[in-house]
Design a protein around this motif. Sequence first.
Motif, short mmCIF file in Angstrom:
data_model
loop_
_atom_site.label_atom_id
_atom_site.label_comp_id
_atom_site.label_asym_id
_atom_site.label_seq_id
_atom_site.Cartn_x
_atom_site.Cartn_y
_atom_site.Cartn_z
N GLY A 138 3.26 9.04 -5.91
CA GLY A 138 2.40 10.16 -5.55
C GLY A 138 1.74 10.03 -4.18
N MET A 139 0.85 10.97 -3.91
CA MET A 139 0.15 11.01 -2.63
C MET A 139 -0.78 9.81 -2.47
N ALA A 140 -1.41 9.39 -3.57
CA ALA A 140 -2.31 8.22 -3.50
C ALA A 140 -1.54 6.98 -3.06
N GLY A 141 -0.34 6.83 -3.55
CA GLY A 141 0.48 5.69 -3.16
C GLY A 141 0.88 5.73 -1.70
N ARG A 142 1.24 6.91 -1.24
CA ARG A 142 1.62 7.05 0.17
C ARG A 142 0.44 6.79 1.10
N LEU A 143 -0.69 7.40 0.78
CA LEU A 143 -1.89 7.20 1.62
C LEU A 143 -2.36 5.75 1.57
N GLY A 144 -2.31 5.15 0.38
CA GLY A 144 -2.72 3.75 0.23
C GLY A 144 -1.84 2.83 1.06
N TRP A 145 -0.53 3.08 1.05
CA TRP A 145 0.40 2.26 1.83
C TRP A 145 0.13 2.43 3.32
N LEU A 146 -0.06 3.66 3.76
CA LEU A 146 -0.34 3.89 5.19
C LEU A 146 -1.63 3.18 5.62
N ALA A 147 -2.62 3.20 4.75
CA ALA A 147 -3.89 2.54 5.08
C ALA A 147 -3.76 1.02 5.09
N ALA A 148 -2.97 0.49 4.18
CA ALA A 148 -2.86 -0.96 4.05
C ALA A 148 -1.79 -1.57 4.95
N TYR A 149 -0.87 -0.77 5.45
CA TYR A 149 0.27 -1.29 6.19
C TYR A 149 -0.09 -2.23 7.34
N PRO A 150 -1.02 -1.86 8.23
CA PRO A 150 -1.32 -2.77 9.36
C PRO A 150 -1.82 -4.14 8.89
N SER A 151 -2.69 -4.17 7.92
CA SER A 151 -3.19 -5.47 7.46
C SER A 151 -2.12 -6.24 6.69
N GLN A 152 -1.30 -5.54 5.90
CA GLN A 152 -0.22 -6.21 5.17
C GLN A 152 0.78 -6.81 6.15
N ARG A 153 1.10 -6.07 7.17
CA ARG A 153 2.05 -6.56 8.18
C ARG A 153 1.52 -7.84 8.81
N PHE A 154 0.24 -7.85 9.16
CA PHE A 154 -0.36 -9.04 9.77
C PHE A 154 -0.36 -10.22 8.79
N VAL A 155 -0.84 -10.01 7.58
CA VAL A 155 -0.94 -11.08 6.58
C VAL A 155 0.42 -11.69 6.27
N PHE A 156 1.43 -10.85 6.07
CA PHE A 156 2.75 -11.38 5.74
C PHE A 156 3.45 -11.99 6.95
N ALA A 157 3.13 -11.53 8.16
CA ALA A 157 3.68 -12.18 9.36
C ALA A 157 3.11 -13.58 9.50
N VAL A 158 1.81 -13.74 9.24
CA VAL A 158 1.20 -15.06 9.27
C VAL A 158 1.85 -15.95 8.22
N MET A 159 2.08 -15.41 7.03
CA MET A 159 2.72 -16.18 5.97
C MET A 159 4.11 -16.66 6.40
N ALA A 160 4.91 -15.79 6.99
CA ALA A 160 6.27 -16.16 7.41
C ALA A 160 6.22 -17.26 8.46
N ARG A 161 5.37 -17.11 9.47
CA ARG A 161 5.28 -18.12 10.53
C ARG A 161 4.78 -19.45 9.98
#
Length: 153
Positions: free
Chosen positions: A113-136
């Motif tokens: 639904g829309m809540a999932g899409r909006l939640g992902w858009l809001a969380a994406y920048p921080s998730q990208r950072f956190v998981f990039a740190v994890m990979a490195r």
Amino acid sequence: MAAPAHAVWSVIETLGGPHGWYTVPGVATLTGHLDILAGGPGVVPRRQGDGPARLVPGEPLDRWIVEAVEPAHRLVLRAADRLPGDARLELAVAPTDRLTSRYTQTLRFAPRGMAGRLGWLAAYPSQRFVFAVMARTLAGVAETRYRREVRAL
């Protein structure tokens, strides 16, 4: 990466529990508390001991559920958190030659639904950072452990 696949897999096997997730300190605790507020399980460390535990499909691994394991090659985890969608994290390692390998880490989110899409858009920048740190960090730990192993021989 400057470590063979078996060295990288040995780090993947230790994820969770006392070893943590090789990412930004405190993130797992913070997101666990947010999950509790949303009615989810929150922070429930389930891996015990220091050594690598067997990764078994269906078994919990902190706030994830082991979905698939190809020993020494691939691990797929499904988020146990209460989310507006389904989240999966895939960690894979493949040899490139005898002494090096390629580590890939993929986070997939299928929103509801829309809540999932909006939640992902809001969380994406921080998730990208956190998981990039994890990979490195995970790659760095594998390389360091392998160098120590080679020196000890």
